[in-house]
Design an enzyme around this catalytic site. Structure first.
Site, PDB file in Angstrom:
ATOM      1  N   CYS A 187       0.843  -1.210   0.000  1.00  0.00           N
ATOM      2  CA  CYS A 187       0.000   0.000   0.000  1.00  0.00           C
ATOM      3  C   CYS A 187       0.868   1.247   0.000  1.00  0.00           C
ATOM      4  CB  CYS A 187      -0.934  -0.005   1.205  1.00  0.00           C
ATOM      5  SG  CYS A 187      -2.015   1.447   1.286  1.00  0.00           S
ATOM      6  N   CYS A 222      -0.388   4.100   2.175  1.00  0.00           N
ATOM      7  CA  CYS A 222      -0.223   3.833   3.609  1.00  0.00           C
ATOM      8  C   CYS A 222       1.216   4.076   4.056  1.00  0.00           C
ATOM      9  CB  CYS A 222      -0.593   2.386   3.928  1.00  0.00           C
ATOM     10  SG  CYS A 222      -2.237   1.868   3.415  1.00  0.00           S
ATOM     11  N   ASP A 223       2.174   3.630   3.253  1.00  0.00           N
ATOM     12  CA  ASP A 223       3.552   3.540   3.727  1.00  0.00           C
ATOM     13  C   ASP A 223       4.571   4.366   2.953  1.00  0.00           C
ATOM     14  OD1 ASP A 223       2.673   1.680   5.631  1.00  0.00           O
ATOM     15  OD2 ASP A 223       2.943   0.005   4.251  1.00  0.00           O
TER      16      ASP A 223
END
Length: 318
Positions: free
Chosen positions: A133, A136-137
């Protein structure tokens, strides 16, 4: 005993639905599978969930949401749902190795599992440099060299997003040709931060004490093995919605994601609702999953009110 509502699956969507229904005195039962909490339990720090300015660890966020649902009266049960009979009411849920249970309504929140390559070092380094992701990261790889594995639109999109943070993004694909649409390929090729390592088969994720150090690949043209050094590896080869246990009883799109009535969480079976990534093939974020869980809980509550007042040919009142 027939439960008013059973939530199959957890994650931000299912747990939010549990919180709302429990606060409404609906006494929901949540069936959590072998990975309670969903994909967030495999992440490290979550910095984009509202209300946590310093960030929060994914497992901690999920544990907090679970405790909040329990505080208001939600019940939890661990088990693997083998199948569900939606042909008549109450619905029957069959759990592996346990007695079946019945429910007036069901909320499906079983999520979508990221596809992995199945190579050595991959799973062991999730949260240590391996991610599925970018949104997300990606922030954690500011100024770093990153590898994106994949050749479809999602890989092009992930690579483009990661150029906001990374010093370099290497796109690795096992074929010379890409499956991505021409417009997505053109956008990726226009970036001076994206380099290409095509016709390479990933063989192993390499790591050290501090996490990922690179990716071992095979040059398909020469047959030789090569090492691409990198600080992070993003796997972008798609997701698999966890809907097989429903055995085709609910309408899905071509990729297997559940289809809901626009603006609601209602599936094609009255009294069955869906929330979280199992019905979202676009955003797949914790906050959007939580929002859809709220919708599912409210839709479920309205549905039961209509049934009890005998007004529902069981349609939502919208």
């Amino acid at each position: 005993m027939v439960y008013k509502t059973v939530i199959i699956g957890t994650g931000p969507g299912g747990l939010t639905a549990a919180i709302y229904l429990a606060r409404a005195n609906m006494e929901p039962l949540v069936i959590e599978g072998p990975e309670p909490g969903g994909q967030l339990t495999t992440t490290t720090e979550v910095e984009n969930f509202p209300g946590f300015p310093e960030g929060i660890m994914g497992p901690e966020l999920m544990a907090n949401m679970r405790h909040q649902a329990e505080r208001f009266g939600a019940k939890f049960r661990t088990g693997w749902v083998r199948s569900v009979d939606m042909s008549k009411r109450p619905f029957t849920i069959f759990i592996e190795g346990a007695e079946s249970i019945q429910a007036e309504t069901i909320i499906v929140s079983t999520g979508a599992s990221a596809r992995y390559l199945g190579i050595p070092g991959e799973r062991e380094n999730v949260g240590r440099g391996v991610s599925t992701c970018a949104t997300c990261d990606g922030f954690f790889f500011r100024g770093k060299k990153i590898i994106v594995i994949g050749g479809g639109d999602s890989a092009m999109e992930e690579a483009g997003f990661l150029t906001r943070f990374a010093s370099e993004v290497v796109l690795v694909n096992r074929r010379t040709e890409l499956r991505a649409s021409k417009i997505m390929q053109d956008r990726a090729r226009a970036s001076d931060k994206i380099s290409w390592s095509l016709d390479r088969t990933p063989l192993e994720v390499l790591s050290g004490p501090l996490g990922v150090t690179g990716l071992k690949v095979r040059n398909n043209a020469s047959g030789e093995e090569e090492v691409i050094e990198a600080d992070g590896i993003f796997i972008a080869i798609g997701h698999i919605p966890n809907t097989a246990f429903l055995e085709g009883q609910l309408e899905t799109d071509s990729s297997g994601y559940l289809i809901v009535k626009p603006g609601t969480s209602q599936t094609n079976v009255p009294g069955v609702f869906a929330c979280g990534d199992v019905q979202d093939n676009r955003y797949r974020q914790a906050i959007t999953a939580a929002g859809s869980g709220c919708k599912a809980a409210i839709d479920c509550e309205y549905y039961l009110e209509d049934v009890q007042s005998n007004t529902a040919d069981v349609q939502l009142k919208f």
